[in-house]
Design a protein around this motif. Structure first.
Motif: not given
Length: 936
Positions: A260-281
């Motif tokens: 499971f991966r979350i892709y974003t532009r480099q400036d926004a990668i720190e905003q991917a953590d919530f999706a990284k948690e919710v998606g697999p669950k």
């Protein structure tokens, strides 16, 4: 039993006749349904695609070249292969057909295009033989435009490189895969895909399946070509591929070992953590709920800077608008956090409903979208029970459906479509929210366990294939009969066809006989246009599950049907009603889709209960009492005195959802009266109701609560209305907080859940300085949710020249406003009482320019026409509006359904205002006195 079967056959025949009559009378789709056939012939079926696309991204070229080999099977002898292609340059000299049996290749005798139908017609000299397979080779070129459709380009600013970066993105639903490669672009034409993507060396690619290997590209000097694993059988609209310089965060493997991966532009990668948690669950939640494993080895999710939809469920590569995937704990609101979780769940539910099992044709789009909407509500509640969002989702769905489906220009859930322009129009409240609510109704009358087991049966039977709603009904009926959840003589199809093949929903007229303790229950279709209804209109009938409770029998959670109102009769006499001094309440917890109109005495008993002990009535039923009484009064079926007396109990109400329903109806009155001399009396009534609740939940102080999402919504909506009606210094508090932020832009003390309210209030009561400051913050922000809040708030200004400038900027490519946001800007400005005039004038003058800027489409701004219609109360305004729409009929073709609904809405309002204006004002004058006397 034979008699029952005969009646059933008679009813089914009558039901089909009623459905088609309704379609014809409504005039919704008739001309196109009976007109040209846009469907592909069925003589040829695709089995396998070998697709290679080389993408060129540079200052000199934004384009792509491709070659595709399609293995097809001939099902009927023919001398033509007809498939889809749009806006592609086909290299006719390189089109070859190969007989796979004899390995003999031959060139077509003719290659032609039907541009209206997007058909690429390849004619061969000798007939293709039945049951024989052939390989079709096509080479072509295409352009990456910026119309957010097909295979297109997107850009963003990279603070690390100090320059604009470009990327190539796909959005194929519903009929745009044909803009990227020649294909059989219909959902039932499933095939296996082998995809290879060429790209410049500094870029990377992703697609539906895992990357197998990368090689130097022979046709792109210095470039690479990425080869992907072969897909399972799938529809073309679910294919996706992206060329970018994005980075990703990877979750821990799921219990089923899915990457499971979350892709974003480099400036926004720190905003991917919530999706990284919710998606697999969420993925694991659905595997457990459906008892069917996720079918692919990986799941990617990517946040796209320019994206027309909210999100798209491409199998294994879900694409999102940035605001619906990225979360920043410091600036993104809790309400947005819920939206992100809900949309993630929605898209992941599609991996089963839509991807694993796909509707045969867009007629049953609701099998995709209704299911995903309902399953998202269930999963979000399952993952975040502390938010308690299930009831909220129910209310939002039912209020939306009750409103839109009360129009004659609504449409059935399962609706015949042919023209691709029609397909886009059914991605609406009916497919999503009505579909979702009817599934909730199914769960209530079948029981959740029967529903879940029936769904598992359906998914297993039709996996990697296509289905239609009758297949779903069959699986649920079989399970319900096995579980004893449905009488043997009843079928889910017989019940649900009355809800999916007919437009609208019923109102039950409940007339009690207080001497005999009985009640006569009759159904009829509920329509807002009760003024012009004709006695000879087609009669409709629904199978209605009846649930009820009474004052001394408070069955707060019993939603199993006490009995059914069956068809074609649609009327029943109910016994064992309560005593004459007790109220009765139908549709416990809004477990089915119908309104209820009681006799006047029962309404008065319910009003007394609300004003003295409202907690005895479930919160969802308080919502329904508010909304039903408003709708019934609108149509003249109920006295406005009763509706306003129901509203008067709100001075004691402390739950959010009844207030949400009430404010939805306040908003209707607000839009209709605010440009009239009677507005002051309405303002006094609403302000009197708001004062107590504003003191409890409004304002900018942080409230301590366990349910931060619901309380954030409550505080937000009450603060907004409190400020609009100048309650308790709300405007002054808003200005003070905003001024502090202006003084120190690095320290925004406005609570993040109330920033949209604050910005709007300040701009409504401010000027150029505040607008320009907020615009500068929009340009600086790296947080998509914050940018969206600001963008919407900028439309709240009352300065005409600034609103005109804002609209001009929205259709200017160098303003920094993305095309994806134009619709929300126009709608926000139009909802503003000054902006109403500004947007009308702007549209009347510049619609052709807007149409061209949006890529020969008005679909992205279609909602603005309803925003305008909702404020029309005078015949002169209505005639002007209709003349403008008629004069631009050709331009508005892809928004035709929305336009019809807007015109009907405006026509109804003009007639309603003429009939009810004075009555409303007199009732409100009396109630203003009464509310002031109520002891809080």
């Amino acid at each position: 039993m034979d008699g029952f079967r005969n009646k059933k056959k008679q009813y089914q025949g009558k039901r089909k006749m009623i459905f088609w009559v309704i379609v014809c009378v409504s005039g919704i789709w008739l001309a196109d349904v009976l007109g040209k056939d846009y469907r592909l012939p069925t003589a040829i079926k695709p089995e396998y695609y070998d697709l290679e696309i080389i993408t060129y991204i540079s200052e000199d070229s934004y384009s792509f070249s491709g070659r595709v080999m399609i293995k097809v099977k001939c099902l009927e002898e023919t001398n033509q292969i007809i498939l889809h292609s749009k806006n592609l340059t086909i290299h006719k000299s390189k089109v070859i057909v190969q007989d796979t049996l004899e390995k003999k290749s031959f060139k077509p005798t003719n290659i032609d295009f039907d541009e209206e139908k997007d058909f690429l017609i390849i004619t061969v000299g000798n007939n293709l033989l039945t049951s024989q397979s052939y390989n079709l080779f096509i080479a072509y070129d295409g352009i990456l435009d910026d119309n957010l459709d097909g295979y297109y380009k997107s850009s963003y600013y990279n603070s690390n490189t100090n320059k604009t970066e470009w990327m190539a993105v796909t959005q194929f639903e519903a009929t745009s895969a044909r803009k990227a490669f020649p294909c059989f672009d219909e959902p039932a034409m499933k095939a296996i895909f082998k995809i290879s993507l060429g790209r410049p060396a500094e870029y990377t690619t992703i697609s539906n399946m895992p990357l197998i290997k990368s090689d130097p590209s022979p046709s792109q000097p210095g470039g690479m070509i990425d080869h992907y694993a072969v897909t399972p059988p799938m529809s073309t609209y679910l294919i996706a591929f992206i060329v970018s310089k994005f980075v990703y965060k990877q979750s821990e493997p799921t219990p089923n070992n899915i990457t499971f991966r979350i892709y974003t532009r480099q400036d926004a990668i720190e905003q991917a953590d919530f999706a990284k948690e919710v998606g697999p669950k969420a993925l694991s939640y659905f595997e457990n709920y459906f008892k069917v494993k996720y079918a692919l080895p990986k799941q990617d999710m990517i946040a796209i800077p320019d994206f027309s939809a909210g999100a798209m469920e491409n199998w294994g590569l879900i694409t999102y608008r940035e605001t619906l995937l990225l979360f920043d704990n410091m600036t993104t609101s809790e309400i947005s956090k819920y939206s992100i979780a809900n949309v993630i769940c929605h898209e992941l539910a599609h991996q089963w409903f839509g991807n694993l099992v796909t509707m045969k044709w867009w007629t049953d789009l609701w099998l995709n979208e209704g299911f995903a909407t309902q399953m998202a509500a269930i999963a979000t509640h399952g993952l975040f029970p502390e938010w308690n969002t299930l009831d909220y989702d129910t209310v939002i769905n039912v209020l939306s459906v009750f409103s839109l489906d009360s129009l004659k220009t609504s449409h059935p859930i399962s609706v015949p479509v042919q023209d691709p322009k029609q397909i886009g129009e059914i991605f609406d409240i009916i497919s999503y929210k009505k579909g979702s609510f009817l599934l909730r109704m199914l769960i209530h009358f079948l029981g959740e366990e029967t529903f879940k087991k029936g769904i598992t049966r359906y998914l297993n039977k039709h996996a990697f294939n296509n289905a239609q709603q009758d297949d779903l009904w069959a699986a649920l009926t079989k399970q319900a009969h096995m579980d004893g959840s449905l009488y043997d003589q009843m079928t889910v199809k017989e019940i649900m066809d009355t809800w999916t093949l007919q437009t609208g929903y019923p109102v039950l007229n409940v007339v009690r006989n207080y001497a005999c303790n009985t009640a006569l229950v009759m159904q009829e279709r509920f329509l807002y246009d009760n003024f012009n209804s004709k006695s000879n209109e087609t009669k409709t009938c629904w199978w209605v599950p009846i649930t009820l409770m009474s004052e001394r029998n408070l069955q707060l959670n019993n939603t199993q049907p006490r009995k059914w109102l069956t068809c074609p009769c649609g009327i029943d006499l109910m016994h064992e009603m309560p005593n004459k001094d007790e109220w009765v309440l139908f549709n416990v917890n809004i477990s089915a889709l119908y309104r209820i109109n009681y006799d006047e005495l029962n309404w008065r008993l319910l009003i007394n209960a609300l004003q003295n002990n409202f907690y005895n009535i479930p919160v969802l039923n308080r919502v329904q009492l508010i909304d039903d009484s408003a709708a019934l009064a609108w149509t003249g079926k109920l006295k406005y005195d009763i509706h306003f007396n129901i509203l008067s109990y709100l001075v004691k109400e402390s739950d959010f959802l009844p207030w949400r329903a009430a404010i939805s109806n306040f908003d209707t009155f607000e839009k209709l009266f605010r440009r009239t001399s009677s507005y002051g009396i309405l303002k006094t009534f609403i302000r009197n109701l708001l004062k107590p609740i504003y003191g409890r939940v409004g304002g900018y102080e942080t409230k301590t609560t366990l349910n931060i999402v619901e309380e954030s919504r409550f505080q937000s909506i009450i603060t907004m209305w409190g400020c609009n009606y100048k309650v308790s210094g709300c405007i002054e508090d808003s200005k003070s907080l905003f001024n502090q932020w202006q003084t120190n832009s690095s320290d925004n003390k406005i609570p993040k859940d109330l920033r949209g309210i604050n910005y709007c209030v300040v701009l409504r009561n401010g000027g150029e300085s505040e607008w320009n400051y907020l615009w500068s913050q929009y340009q600086k922000s790296n947080n998509p949710a914050e940018k969206q809040v600001i963008l919407v708030s900028l439309g709240c200004s009352r300065d005409i020249w600034m609103l005109v400038r804002y609209l001009e900027w929205s259709i200017s490519s160098d303003s920094g406003i993305r095309k994806q946001d134009i619709g929300s800007i126009f709608t926000t400005v139009a909802s503003n009482e000054i902006g109403y005039y500004v947007v009308k004038h702007f549209l009347y003058q510049k619609l052709p320019d807007i149409y061209n800027y949006l890529g020969s489409s008005t679909k992205r701004i279609s909602r603005v026409f309803m925003s305008i219609a909702l404020q029309i109360v005078e015949n002169s305004e209505l005639n002007e509006f209709k003349q403008f729409l008629s004069a631009n009929k050709a331009i508005l073709e892809d928004s035709a359904q929305t336009i019809r609904q807007a015109i009907e809405t405006a026509e109804i309002q003009v007639e309603w205002f003429k009939r009810n204006n004075r009555t409303i004002i007199e009732s409100l004058k009396q109630l203003n006195k009464k509310i002031n006397r109520i002891k809080l």
